[in-house]
Design a protein around this motif. Structure first.
Motif, mmCIF file in Angstrom:
data_model
loop_
_atom_site.group_PDB
_atom_site.id
_atom_site.type_symbol
_atom_site.label_atom_id
_atom_site.label_comp_id
_atom_site.label_asym_id
_atom_site.label_seq_id
_atom_site.Cartn_x
_atom_site.Cartn_y
_atom_site.Cartn_z
ATOM 1 N N SER A 45 0.821 -1.216 0.000
ATOM 2 C CA SER A 45 0.000 0.000 0.000
ATOM 3 C C SER A 45 0.856 1.269 0.000
ATOM 4 N N LEU A 46 2.105 1.166 0.389
ATOM 5 C CA LEU A 46 3.002 2.328 0.391
ATOM 6 C C LEU A 46 3.586 2.643 -0.982
ATOM 7 N N TRP A 47 3.558 1.697 -1.897
ATOM 8 C CA TRP A 47 4.201 1.892 -3.196
ATOM 9 C C TRP A 47 3.715 3.115 -3.965
ATOM 10 N N PRO A 48 2.384 3.361 -4.071
ATOM 11 C CA PRO A 48 1.967 4.549 -4.836
ATOM 12 C C PRO A 48 2.498 5.854 -4.236
ATOM 13 N N PHE A 49 2.461 5.955 -2.911
ATOM 14 C CA PHE A 49 2.960 7.172 -2.270
ATOM 15 C C PHE A 49 4.466 7.312 -2.470
ATOM 16 N N LEU A 50 5.198 6.212 -2.319
ATOM 17 C CA LEU A 50 6.644 6.259 -2.497
ATOM 18 C C LEU A 50 7.007 6.588 -3.944
ATOM 19 N N SER A 51 6.208 6.090 -4.867
ATOM 20 C CA SER A 51 6.428 6.418 -6.274
ATOM 21 C C SER A 51 6.204 7.907 -6.519
ATOM 22 N N ARG A 52 5.165 8.452 -5.912
ATOM 23 C CA ARG A 52 4.891 9.888 -6.036
ATOM 24 C C ARG A 52 6.049 10.702 -5.467
ATOM 25 N N GLU A 59 16.123 12.743 -6.406
ATOM 26 C CA GLU A 59 17.460 12.480 -5.873
ATOM 27 C C GLU A 59 17.495 11.258 -4.957
ATOM 28 N N VAL A 60 16.331 10.839 -4.423
ATOM 29 C CA VAL A 60 16.254 9.625 -3.599
ATOM 30 C C VAL A 60 15.618 8.534 -4.460
ATOM 31 N N PRO A 61 16.357 7.477 -4.771
ATOM 32 C CA PRO A 61 15.822 6.437 -5.656
ATOM 33 C C PRO A 61 14.687 5.642 -5.008
ATOM 34 N N MET A 62 13.838 5.079 -5.858
ATOM 35 C CA MET A 62 12.686 4.309 -5.401
ATOM 36 C C MET A 62 13.110 3.103 -4.566
ATOM 37 N N VAL A 63 14.168 2.439 -4.972
ATOM 38 C CA VAL A 63 14.628 1.257 -4.236
ATOM 39 C C VAL A 63 14.998 1.634 -2.805
ATOM 40 N N GLN A 64 15.649 2.747 -2.650
ATOM 41 C CA GLN A 64 16.030 3.196 -1.302
ATOM 42 C C GLN A 64 14.784 3.461 -0.461
ATOM 43 N N ARG A 65 13.789 4.061 -1.059
ATOM 44 C CA ARG A 65 12.538 4.317 -0.329
ATOM 45 C C ARG A 65 11.838 3.020 0.050
ATOM 46 N N LEU A 66 11.813 2.052 -0.865
ATOM 47 C CA LEU A 66 11.162 0.776 -0.587
ATOM 48 C C LEU A 66 11.872 0.011 0.526
ATOM 49 N N VAL A 67 13.174 -0.010 0.491
ATOM 50 C CA VAL A 67 13.934 -0.697 1.538
ATOM 51 C C VAL A 67 13.680 -0.036 2.893
ATOM 52 N N ALA A 68 13.699 1.275 2.921
ATOM 53 C CA ALA A 68 13.454 1.996 4.175
ATOM 54 C C ALA A 68 12.047 1.708 4.701
ATOM 55 N N ALA A 69 11.065 1.707 3.807
ATOM 56 C CA ALA A 69 9.687 1.430 4.229
ATOM 57 C C ALA A 69 9.554 0.004 4.745
ATOM 58 N N GLY A 70 10.176 -0.946 4.052
ATOM 59 C CA GLY A 70 10.120 -2.336 4.498
ATOM 60 C C GLY A 70 10.765 -2.540 5.858
ATOM 61 N N LEU A 71 11.915 -1.935 6.066
ATOM 62 C CA LEU A 71 12.590 -2.050 7.362
ATOM 63 C C LEU A 71 11.782 -1.368 8.471
ATOM 64 N N ALA A 72 11.159 -0.253 8.141
ATOM 65 C CA ALA A 72 10.333 0.431 9.137
ATOM 66 C C ALA A 72 9.142 -0.437 9.547
ATOM 67 N N ARG A 121 -6.084 3.744 0.896
ATOM 68 C CA ARG A 121 -5.332 4.888 1.416
ATOM 69 C C ARG A 121 -4.056 5.110 0.607
ATOM 70 N N GLY A 122 -3.396 4.014 0.254
ATOM 71 C CA GLY A 122 -2.190 4.128 -0.549
ATOM 72 C C GLY A 122 -2.458 4.717 -1.924
ATOM 73 N N LEU A 123 -3.561 4.309 -2.530
ATOM 74 C CA LEU A 123 -3.915 4.863 -3.835
ATOM 75 C C LEU A 123 -4.233 6.355 -3.739
ATOM 76 N N VAL A 124 -4.977 6.731 -2.714
ATOM 77 C CA VAL A 124 -5.301 8.156 -2.542
ATOM 78 C C VAL A 124 -4.031 8.954 -2.283
ATOM 79 N N ALA A 125 -3.142 8.436 -1.444
ATOM 80 C CA ALA A 125 -1.886 9.142 -1.149
ATOM 81 C C ALA A 125 -1.024 9.262 -2.392
ATOM 82 N N GLY A 126 -1.040 8.238 -3.246
ATOM 83 C CA GLY A 126 -0.215 8.262 -4.440
ATOM 84 C C GLY A 126 -0.801 9.082 -5.570
ATOM 85 N N MET A 127 -2.104 9.018 -5.744
ATOM 86 C CA MET A 127 -2.738 9.691 -6.882
ATOM 87 C C MET A 127 -3.116 11.143 -6.580
ATOM 88 N N ILE A 128 -3.633 11.386 -5.395
ATOM 89 C CA ILE A 128 -4.110 12.734 -5.054
ATOM 90 C C ILE A 128 -3.089 13.476 -4.199
#
Length: 162
Positions: A45-52, A59-72, A121-128
């Motif tokens: 559910s975090l992917w759309p927001f992280l993609s946005r 400057e912060v790559p998507m992979v870095q964001r995904l790893v950080a979210a997964g560890l969190a 929620r993830g879709l709304v955070a990512g799209m809107i």
């Protein structure tokens, strides 16, 4: 029954879902698997927001964001166990009869049941993005979670000893 059936039924009859879980043999791996399933859906559910965020701040790559979210999310596992324990202690002070396992099962089942709301929620955070729409979805998902969790916890604490 399947997890998806439990998710759908938990929105209509959370007490029945909790009774069915409590009728199973006590299994800590089963309860933990519910938590892990929730964490996987929460991660997705975090992917759309992280993609946005990646588009807005490249400057912060998507992979870095995904790893950080997964560890969190993994770091939150002790928090969920502590929250289940606290909810059991409160319920016990109010006359609850069940043990910590039932409190964990109620919390983890409720978390998994509300996972479709997290996907929305993830879709709304990512799209809107941030705004009134996201706040409304957050409030609705939070209220639904609280209702399902309290119903499941009440059923576990009222009906089962152990």
């Amino acid at each position: 029954m399947s997890v998806t059936t439990d998710i759908v039924q938990a929105w209509r009859r959370p007490k029945a879902v909790m009774r069915r879980h409590m009728d199973r043999p006590k299994s800590e791996p089963f309860a933990f698997s519910l938590l892990v399933a929730f964490l996987v859906v929460a991660f997705v559910s975090l992917w759309p927001f992280l993609s946005r965020q990646t588009v807005l701040q490249p400057e912060v790559p998507m992979v870095q964001r995904l790893v950080a979210a997964g560890l969190a999310l993994l770091a939150l596992i002790p928090f969920w166990y502590l929250l289940a324990a606290i909810s059991h202690w409160i319920a016990k002070a109010l006359g609850g009869q069940c043990g910590h396992y039932a409190a964990r099962l109620a919390l983890f089942s409720a978390l998994l049941a509300v996972s479709p709301g997290l996907l929305l929620r993830g879709l709304v955070a990512g799209m809107i993005g941030p705004g009134a729409q996201l706040l409304l979805v957050d409030i609705l998902v939070g209220l639904c979670f609280a209702w399902i969790w309290m119903a499941m916890l009440r059923e576990a604490e009222r009906s089962y000893a152990g």
